[in-house]
Enzyme design. Structure first.
Site, PDB file in Angstrom:
ATOM      1  N   LYS A 259       0.848  -1.196   0.000  1.00 30.63           N
ATOM      2  CA  LYS A 259       0.000   0.000   0.000  1.00 30.63           C
ATOM      3  C   LYS A 259       0.878   1.240   0.000  1.00 30.63           C
ATOM      4  O   LYS A 259       2.021   1.212   0.465  1.00 30.63           O
ATOM      5  CB  LYS A 259      -0.953   0.034   1.196  1.00 30.63           C
ATOM      6  CG  LYS A 259      -0.310   0.137   2.597  1.00 30.63           C
ATOM      7  CD  LYS A 259       0.100   1.542   3.022  1.00 30.63           C
ATOM      8  CE  LYS A 259       0.852   1.535   4.355  1.00 30.63           C
ATOM      9  NZ  LYS A 259       1.723   2.671   4.586  1.00 30.63           N
TER      10      LYS A 259
ATOM     11  N   ASP B 244      -2.301  -1.527   9.912  1.00 26.50           N
ATOM     12  CA  ASP B 244      -2.461  -1.567   8.453  1.00 26.50           C
ATOM     13  C   ASP B 244      -2.990  -2.908   7.938  1.00 26.50           C
ATOM     14  O   ASP B 244      -3.227  -3.053   6.738  1.00 26.50           O
ATOM     15  CB  ASP B 244      -1.112  -1.300   7.765  1.00 26.50           C
ATOM     16  CG  ASP B 244      -0.606   0.121   7.986  1.00 26.50           C
ATOM     17  OD1 ASP B 244      -1.421   1.002   8.309  1.00 26.50           O
ATOM     18  OD2 ASP B 244       0.613   0.338   7.831  1.00 26.50           O
TER      19      ASP B 244
HETATM   20  O1  C5P Z   1      -0.009  -0.986  14.339  1.00 28.66           O
HETATM   21  P1  C5P Z   1       1.424  -1.257  14.094  1.00 28.66           P
HETATM   22  O2  C5P Z   1       1.948  -2.412  14.898  1.00 28.66           O
HETATM   23  O3  C5P Z   1       1.760  -1.397  12.650  1.00 28.66           O
HETATM   24  O4  C5P Z   1       2.203   0.026  14.591  1.00 28.66           O
HETATM   25  C1  C5P Z   1       3.609   0.048  14.735  1.00 28.66           C
HETATM   26  C2  C5P Z   1       3.999   1.248  15.545  1.00 28.66           C
HETATM   27  O5  C5P Z   1       3.725   2.458  14.824  1.00 28.66           O
HETATM   28  C3  C5P Z   1       3.233   1.421  16.853  1.00 28.66           C
HETATM   29  O6  C5P Z   1       3.857   0.722  17.905  1.00 28.66           O
HETATM   30  C4  C5P Z   1       3.287   2.916  17.081  1.00 28.66           C
HETATM   31  O7  C5P Z   1       4.544   3.294  17.599  1.00 28.66           O
HETATM   32  C5  C5P Z   1       3.230   3.472  15.673  1.00 28.66           C
HETATM   33  N1  C5P Z   1       1.864   3.849  15.240  1.00 28.66           N
HETATM   34  C6  C5P Z   1       1.280   4.996  15.768  1.00 28.66           C
HETATM   35  N2  C5P Z   1       0.024   5.368  15.345  1.00 28.66           N
HETATM   36  C7  C5P Z   1      -0.643   4.659  14.407  1.00 28.66           C
HETATM   37  C8  C5P Z   1      -0.066   3.497  13.848  1.00 28.66           C
HETATM   38  C9  C5P Z   1       1.197   3.122  14.282  1.00 28.66           C
HETATM   39  O8  C5P Z   1       1.867   5.666  16.616  1.00 28.66           O
HETATM   40  N3  C5P Z   1      -1.842   5.066  14.004  1.00 28.66           N
END
Ligand code: C5P
Length: 296
Positions: A11, A138
């Site tokens: 994406k 995501d």
């Molecule tokens: O959701 P995911 O595990 O992909 O997110 C990885 C990191 O990215 C999270 O631990 C956080 O630090 C950051 N993040 C965030 N806000 C979001 C998505 C991700 O701060 N909306």
């Protein structure tokens, strides 16, 4: 059932508006997700316990153990459905790792779809999306594909019908950027400033629905772009190289370091990809089309 293979797209974020850091550490955002034709293939075959093999151009940078989000996805799905977590997973990795392209999330989505079929679970789209949201912000979009507005952490999706097929070039950097580090840089850059609620202008959605790439090119925007450039200053050269080559718009995708360039058509994309590759400002450049589906 011998084996199931699912094709899952990378994406890009055409627009990414990031609000303040929440008490749970995540950031509320509004984004326009767009699935592009750079795919990983995730295969699930019968196995004894969970195993993973990885092949393809980005195999070396991919963890092939329990740290891989595809393995966690299969295990979480088995627990959710109360079935044994038995599958031999294989990923053909063509999506760069830690590239701002949600490649790990794509593999998780692929594992959910492939294991759902291998194990004969028949979960509904809504149930799979709920499992996906627990795995990463995501992952629900990687399951859905196409184009969608994402809200919350990115897990709350509203599909968008785009009026025409869009052509892009992805300029991939040498090495990735860890997403938490880019969010931390963004927080540091904005410390002490008032931070607006995240928002996507109506002009973006109007351009998408009309399938007007010129209008859309002017609307590309990413609140994380400056933070990604601060951590990887060479990205400014990549963006400049694309802009000088007459693209309709340029933006860092997600937390970077991949840059996405919107172009007129596939022919323009092929020419720009060759130009960017020879400019030496990126490790690889891929012409892709946008709004593609997940599955198959
Ligand atoms: O959701 P995911 O595990 O992909 O997110 C990885 C990191 O990215 C999270 O631990 C956080 O630090 C950051 N993040 C965030 N806000 C979001 C998505 C991700 O701060 N909306």
């Amino acid at each position: 059932m011998l084996q199931v293979t699912t094709r899952v797209p990378a994406k890009i974020n055409m627009v990414l508006s990031v609000g303040p850091r929440r008490t749970d550490g995540f950031h509320d955002l509004v984004t326009v997700f767009h699935a592009v034709s750079l795919y990983d293939d995730v295969r699930a075959a019968p196995g004894d316990g969970l195993s993973l093999t990885v092949s393809g151009p980005y195999a070396d940078a991919t963890p092939a153990d329990d740290a891989n989000l595809a393995v966690r996805a299969a295990r979480t799905l088995a627990e959710h459905a109360r079935v044994p977590a038995d599958a031999a997973l294989d990923i053909h990795k063509a999506i760069p790792v830690a590239g701002g392209l949600a490649g790990g999330s794509a593999d998780a989505a692929g594992a959910l779809l492939a294991c759902d079929e291998l194990w004969g679970l028949g979960l509904s789209d809504a149930e799979l999306a709920a499992v996906a949201a627990g795995l990463g912000s995501d992952v629900p979009f990687a399951l859905a594909g196409g184009t969608a507005v994402g809200r919350g952490r990115g897990e709350r999706l509203g599909p968008v019908d785009v009026g025409s097929s869009l052509s892009w070039v992805l300029a991939v950097a040498d090495g990735g950027l860890p997403t938490p580090a880019v969010y931390a840089q963004l927080d540091a850059d904005r410390a002490g400033e008032p931070i607006a609620e995240p928002n996507v202008d109506d002009a973006v959605l109007d351009a998408l629905v009309a399938g007007d790439p010129v209008a859309l090119g002017e609307q590309l925007r990413n609140d994380m772009q400056d933070a990604a450039i601060a951590l990887r200053p060479a990205l400014a050269d990549t963006l400049r190289a694309g802009q000088h080559a007459g693209t309709l718009g340029a933006v860092v995708s997600g937390s970077g370091p991949t840059c996405a360039f919107l172009v007129r058509d596939d022919e323009h994309a092929a020419g720009l990809a060759a130009e960017l590759t020879s400019s030496g400002t990126c490790a690889a450049a891929y012409p892709v089309t946008g709004g593609v589906a997940t599955g198959g």
